[in-house]
Write an enzyme that holds these catalytic residues in place. Sequence first.
Site, PDB file in Angstrom:
ATOM      1  N   GLY D 132      20.838   8.206 -33.324  1.00 32.75           N
ATOM      2  CA  GLY D 132      20.317   8.356 -34.673  1.00 32.75           C
ATOM      3  C   GLY D 132      20.472   9.572 -34.733  1.00 32.75           C
ATOM      4  O   GLY D 132      22.136   9.853 -35.346  1.00 32.75           O
ATOM      5  N   ILE D 158      23.496   1.238 -42.032  1.00 30.27           N
ATOM      6  CA  ILE D 158      25.357   2.148 -43.269  1.00 30.27           C
ATOM      7  C   ILE D 158      24.902   1.485 -44.623  1.00 30.27           C
ATOM      8  O   ILE D 158      25.304  -0.114 -44.930  1.00 30.27           O
ATOM      9  CB  ILE D 158      26.236   1.265 -42.329  1.00 30.27           C
ATOM     10  CG1 ILE D 158      27.036   1.894 -40.920  1.00 30.27           C
ATOM     11  CG2 ILE D 158      27.983   1.747 -43.291  1.00 30.27           C
ATOM     12  CD1 ILE D 158      26.637   3.418 -40.915  1.00 30.27           C
ATOM     13  N   GLU D 246      25.930  16.277 -49.979  1.00 30.14           N
ATOM     14  CA  GLU D 246      25.135  15.122 -49.098  1.00 30.14           C
ATOM     15  C   GLU D 246      23.986  15.667 -49.939  1.00 30.14           C
ATOM     16  O   GLU D 246      23.056  14.264 -50.326  1.00 30.14           O
ATOM     17  CB  GLU D 246      25.266  14.376 -48.252  1.00 30.14           C
ATOM     18  CG  GLU D 246      26.863  13.792 -48.214  1.00 30.14           C
ATOM     19  CD  GLU D 246      26.598  13.739 -46.374  1.00 30.14           C
ATOM     20  OE1 GLU D 246      25.838  13.057 -45.850  1.00 30.14           O
ATOM     21  OE2 GLU D 246      28.156  13.150 -46.596  1.00 30.14           O
ATOM     22  N   GLN D 283     -11.151  13.053 -65.657  1.00 28.19           N
ATOM     23  CA  GLN D 283     -10.737  15.025 -64.998  1.00 28.19           C
ATOM     24  C   GLN D 283     -10.211  14.965 -63.626  1.00 28.19           C
ATOM     25  O   GLN D 283      -8.924  15.636 -63.594  1.00 28.19           O
ATOM     26  CB  GLN D 283     -12.594  15.561 -64.743  1.00 28.19           C
ATOM     27  CG  GLN D 283     -12.439  17.391 -65.204  1.00 28.19           C
ATOM     28  CD  GLN D 283     -11.539  17.660 -65.702  1.00 28.19           C
ATOM     29  OE1 GLN D 283     -11.554  17.448 -66.612  1.00 28.19           O
ATOM     30  NE2 GLN D 283     -10.498  18.751 -64.957  1.00 28.19           N
ATOM     31  N   LEU D 341      -3.971   5.107 -58.176  1.00 27.24           N
ATOM     32  CA  LEU D 341      -4.994   5.385 -59.359  1.00 27.24           C
ATOM     33  C   LEU D 341      -5.181   3.576 -59.460  1.00 27.24           C
ATOM     34  O   LEU D 341      -5.707   2.861 -60.157  1.00 27.24           O
ATOM     35  CB  LEU D 341      -3.722   5.866 -60.095  1.00 27.24           C
ATOM     36  CG  LEU D 341      -4.333   5.692 -62.165  1.00 27.24           C
ATOM     37  CD1 LEU D 341      -5.007   6.631 -61.932  1.00 27.24           C
ATOM     38  CD2 LEU D 341      -3.029   6.428 -62.714  1.00 27.24           C
ATOM     39  N   GLY D 344      -8.802  -0.349 -55.800  1.00 24.41           N
ATOM     40  CA  GLY D 344      -8.884  -1.113 -54.934  1.00 24.41           C
ATOM     41  C   GLY D 344      -7.395  -2.362 -55.766  1.00 24.41           C
ATOM     42  O   GLY D 344      -6.970  -3.780 -54.127  1.00 24.41           O
ATOM     43  N   GLU D 371      11.641  16.190 -40.429  1.00 23.98           N
ATOM     44  CA  GLU D 371      12.757  17.124 -38.816  1.00 23.98           C
ATOM     45  C   GLU D 371      13.094  17.418 -39.258  1.00 23.98           C
ATOM     46  O   GLU D 371      13.641  19.056 -38.695  1.00 23.98           O
ATOM     47  CB  GLU D 371      11.890  15.405 -37.680  1.00 23.98           C
ATOM     48  CG  GLU D 371      10.252  15.951 -37.734  1.00 23.98           C
ATOM     49  CD  GLU D 371      10.168  14.507 -38.702  1.00 23.98           C
ATOM     50  OE1 GLU D 371      10.465  13.559 -39.192  1.00 23.98           O
ATOM     51  OE2 GLU D 371       8.315  14.142 -39.587  1.00 23.98           O
TER      52      GLU D 371
END
Lengths: 400, 400, 383, 383
Positions: D132, D158, D246, D283, D341, D344, D371
């Site tokens: 990680g 990568i 980066e 609204q 928006l 369903g 994190e």
Amino acid sequence: MLKLDPEAFAAEPALPLFREEHDAYREAARDFVTAVITDNVEDWEVDREYPRELFRTVGAAGHFGAQFDPQWGGAGPDLVASAVFAEELARCGSAGLVADLRAHAAFACRYLDRYGTDEQKQRYLAPSIAGELVGGVGVAEVDDAGTVDGLALRAVRDGNDWVLDGADALVLNGSWADYLIVPAASDTSTPDPEVMLFILDTAAAGVERHRHLRGGWRTSHTAELSCTAVRVPDENRLGRPGDEVAAITEQLVWERLLLALCAVVAAEVSLEQAIAYTRERQAFGRPVASFQVWQHRFADLGTEVELARSLTYHALRLYVAEEEGEDVLPGELDRATAMAKLYTDRVAQRTADECVQAHGGAGYLTEYPAQRYWRDTRLGVPGGGSVDTLREIVARSYGL
Amino acid sequence: MLKLDPEAFAAEPALPLFREEHDAYREAARDFVTAVITDNVEDWEVDREYPRELFRTVGAAGHFGAQFDPQWGGAGPDLVASAVFAEELARCGSAGLVADLRAHAAFACRYLDRYGTDEQKQRYLAPSIAGELVGGVGVAEVDDAGTVDGLALRAVRDGNDWVLDGADALVLNGSWADYLIVPAASDTSTPDPEVMLFILDTAAAGVERHRHLRGGWRTSHTAELSCTAVRVPDENRLGRPGDEVAAITEQLVWERLLLALCAVVAAEVSLEQAIAYTRERQAFGRPVASFQVWQHRFADLGTEVELARSLTYHALRLYVAEEEGEDVLPGELDRATAMAKLYTDRVAQRTADECVQAHGGAGYLTEYPAQRYWRDTRLGVPGGGSVDTLREIVARSYGL
Amino acid sequence: MTGSPFTTEHDELRARVRRWVDEELLPHVDEWEAADLFPDDVFHRAGELGFLGLSVPVEDGGQGWDYWATAVFLEEISRASGSIAMGLGVQTDMCTPQIRQFGTPEQVERYLKPAYRGEKIGSVGITEPDVGSDVASIRTHAKPTADGWVINGSKMYITNGVRADWVTMVVRTSEQDPSAPSAGMSLFLVDTDLPGFSISKKLDKLGMRSSDTALLFLDDVHVPADALLGTEHEGVKQLMWGLQGERLAGGLLALGGAQMMFDQLLEDAGVRPGAGTGSLRSQRLRDRIAELATDLEANRRLIYDCCDKWNQGVYARTEIAMVKLAAAQLASRIADEVMQLQAGNGYRVGDARESAWRDARLHRIGGGSDEVQRQVISRMMGL
Amino acid sequence: MTGSPFTTEHDELRARVRRWVDEELLPHVDEWEAADLFPDDVFHRAGELGFLGLSVPVEDGGQGWDYWATAVFLEEISRASGSIAMGLGVQTDMCTPQIRQFGTPEQVERYLKPAYRGEKIGSVGITEPDVGSDVASIRTHAKPTADGWVINGSKMYITNGVRADWVTMVVRTSEQDPSAPSAGMSLFLVDTDLPGFSISKKLDKLGMRSSDTALLFLDDVHVPADALLGTEHEGVKQLMWGLQGERLAGGLLALGGAQMMFDQLLEDAGVRPGAGTGSLRSQRLRDRIAELATDLEANRRLIYDCCDKWNQGVYARTEIAMVKLAAAQLASRIADEVMQLQAGNGYRVGDARESAWRDARLHRIGGGSDEVQRQVISRMMGL
């Protein structure tokens, strides 16, 4: 391949705002505010009062004058410098007192400077910049339709005077100001009356003022004003007839901007103090600040404060540019200031809330300022429009 | 002093729901689902397909019949048991397949059971409970005014038949069902047409179905239905004329409740797997689960899952009570199910999102189910009403 | 009514508590808030009316109801004010249960029964200055003497601490063992009129202002041998035994406060000029209210599930901590929304909304902060 | 225009990039998404058009613009697709800057200039399976040989990894010292056609599907001595040097994606039947859009402030990490709102909203997760 001249791109800041002299002024203003105000804030908050003499002290030190012409005792015009003072003043951490001084210098004086006659400036602006007169302003809002909201003062012409009747529920710095800039309507019973602005001497017969007692802003002199047959001479009418709504609208943009600047500072100060507290405070044998949940929460809050600051400085940059006659896209300044006010209020409230939490039990004690920031930021919204109004401005700017 | 009889208060559960036989059934259902479904889910998700034979397997094991009468092959009526099966099925973690089976048993079969004639039950319900016929349903919504929303199928009487034309955009289990329960309107051009319900044999001439390909629910057979002069005999009209809107509304409450139950399970399963993953996964020399920020975030998520579960079980309790003829305050069940759907969708989505995050880079890989829960919960809202509709129901229930 | 855990008797009890709140408490609450103290008589009267010890067996001086009666009382008393609710909540569910569980018959007679009659006011002493939630760091200690113990130290954030007749207190009774820092502590029932016992400070708080919260100081306080509650050195274990009940009561108080403010929000929403159904402003508000109503209902259902289990002798430890966490946060959120609806005007001092807003903020800090609950929950989730 | 950092030249550049995106990329994006790969030619064409190395001095093979040109490019390329933006972003701002800073003239000629011309495709290799974000745990190692090094190990996640010509890779060059676990690593430029270098797996991802992400395996890969980039054992320091750029590029990509989806949201809001201004539905939507627009603008202003400082040689390390964190979260939030928006219906596969929604989720994970950024920020805040 693109053809271009690399020399055309120098590494000058593309987005300038503060110049060197502003940085120097900030330092001076910070020292002044710390010594004269911040060190007394805890006492003043307990007393719900601070000496009115403070206006004279601040005026004598020249801090009310940054944006005004030397002709009236100012040191400007320099809007950026006046924004610097607003920020440094806000660092004192007593939102009520800050609101009073801001209402005096940034609102009342600015109204006079922009819309007053030379004679009005001589009588009110110059002594206000010096801190010898104290000004206040009635808070107006302008709704979608360009109507000034909540106008409850009525002005009727009588000879060379206007007779004012009615009440204004929210007058900043109102309970002890020498004069008030207040909007009034020709007829409060019609939906679209003529709107006027007056400089109201508070010594006039028929003026009554009741200072607000609120959960936050304990040192503020925000008041309810009531007028019973108050006579105001026509020479105290402010601004060109017909332009008053535009003046109020214009002023609202500046108010929003200053409130946003102060909200960023409030968030920053409360975060700084919470971090300092958690560094000292031990829990389970180590500083609270060493717990990952607090580190990450502070990181989130710090991020929001920086976002709020960049957004607000951009609005200030646009404001200054427009003031200096540069091209700004139509509507861009309105949108930018509405966004800044909307975002900074949210950030200030959330930050203050988390900072109470970071103090644990001490966050609930009045001896720590954390709870004050929490009360003050939640109550600190009058002026410049409600959340709903601000969202409307933003939504409308996208053609919605 | 109060006078009272302590004997009057026994320590019986005041809020009973699951009885011992339900706990036993849950265990059996869980074993069945694990062996027959869960173990194959990863393959089926990759294929976007599962064997249609599954309906027969589930039916043969008796799991479609919990709420239906033995007369039609059921083992009930026991609504609580059918809720248990819905929950246990949802644990398989493939929301598309779950939606198909739910549409078949809980929606199509339930429509038939409640509103069908004995002859219709004989022809459709009994073989459906056995898993020999597969049913689907068109998703209808009922708006504030009691109007059925989005009715695009038109039914015109011709002799003993009805002729159906038009399209229904969202038919659950539609692409492979043998029959569909669909609403249709007498005239789609008027705002308030007569609403009818039909049992539509999908083998009929003029029926076309296009399976949806969505970002989530990859195994589902949700489809768009289009009808061109499809003839449906009048004996396939469902429900008493005039009661159709009430039937759809009634059915919607049950759908909301089942969707809420499944959303709680989805949240729970994704949280369980994320916790298991972070226990294994090392970072900076220790399990990710040992970091305080993750511990606290999991605590928040666990709390929301339990809140969601209690809220939903309460709605189920009310539903069962009303079904059993007990007194329930008018409107209380509607409100409770709307709240359950609103809250559980929110919790499921937030939990799935945080659980992707907890996986780090692996959360973005399709080989871990975390991303599937994220896709499925976000897409998993059709049926039972949009967030806005649900909020409306709740707000209205307070007299707003 | 189906779906409700409350019987007709509970409904009648609720009506009685509400009547007391409406008739005898609410008319004076503003005055007590301004005076920074509600009178001791509130305790006496609550005892007289039989509202203390509702779920306690009659032989222990209680009323013999089930736990739903406690739920009714804590929910309803929250409508009076946060301070009164907290003061009474400490009396009924925080400083007394340990006596009932671990006390001698003499201690029951001397403390518990008078407490339920409202004749004695109790408080609970755990937290110390600079220690916070960390029980292991407790420094107040008791050393054995010939005829009892001598206690030295201090206790912080003590609700009812200014007026209490006794404090149910945890103190160290042996040297701290670094390998088991929470071991070697004991519970004592410390009378507040003993020589050496003093109130260092009445704490000045953001909210809950009519509740008295104290910093206590113990300087060679001699207590008799029978001041020890339960078993020597088992204090933390006994304390933890009581924790579930405290948290559940804390959740019920937060829920009661949240419901009270939600009712205020509905009232404000209804009477707000220009906010008729269907207006734009109203639509925004309807959405917010729908979401808050849903959160409130979810909290209520989880709390009631915990109460239901409690009644059957099952302590749903994880869910109880969850309820404390969630209800405290919800109370704060609803208070904030009530404020939001008042827009620019802020709150008048003396307005019930303003004090409720400040009161609500305590729930996330007191009785184990949000962070403590999360820690507890994550432990119970096996993390 | 006042308040904008962009000159007319930048505006023209923006128009050119947009034209390329509209004319040459967008028409094929669906097809490339379905095929799980966009063609290598995208890199070639970008180089040909002069879009790679925009802010790099001409003598290094770049275009000699200031940093605002990079901002323009990264924002605009995000409109094509998340995958293309990420692939090109890795090329311009993640695998090349270290070569420019630490490379020999030969390395510049061999890798950097061809990369800017779009002739070579690069990638960057840091993360390893089971490691990680923790650089200290890197296990891939290089051992010196007579004429260079031999590398063994593997690299995970990568980007561009399937098609890359080389990998800018950090590997361990001395035994791990437990007291300084990040020390003793070095950067290498590893050609992917060397014997022993293999692609273990093309990773199957939730989103960014037309970008190729690989698990790489190195089995006795012999690299020459001049494959070492910069100073031996200084790899982590050199890696960290590049981190600011980066992150800022990552922030700009997230901002560009967020803006693209925000525009979609506006479009969807406008064309939605029955959602005329003033309707209730509208609204609600107006409020949400106003809040998102404000968040988007705040992010833009903070990013631009960082770019402005960057241009002046000032690396605003804290603010850059903040921008990465905030923009990634915002992109996800806007993507979610676009979904909301659609109610369903969920998203059709092949709809740009559906892929944008999946793509956006990566920003909170890749290039240092939320994190990790919070950890970095809190360190920089002195915590």
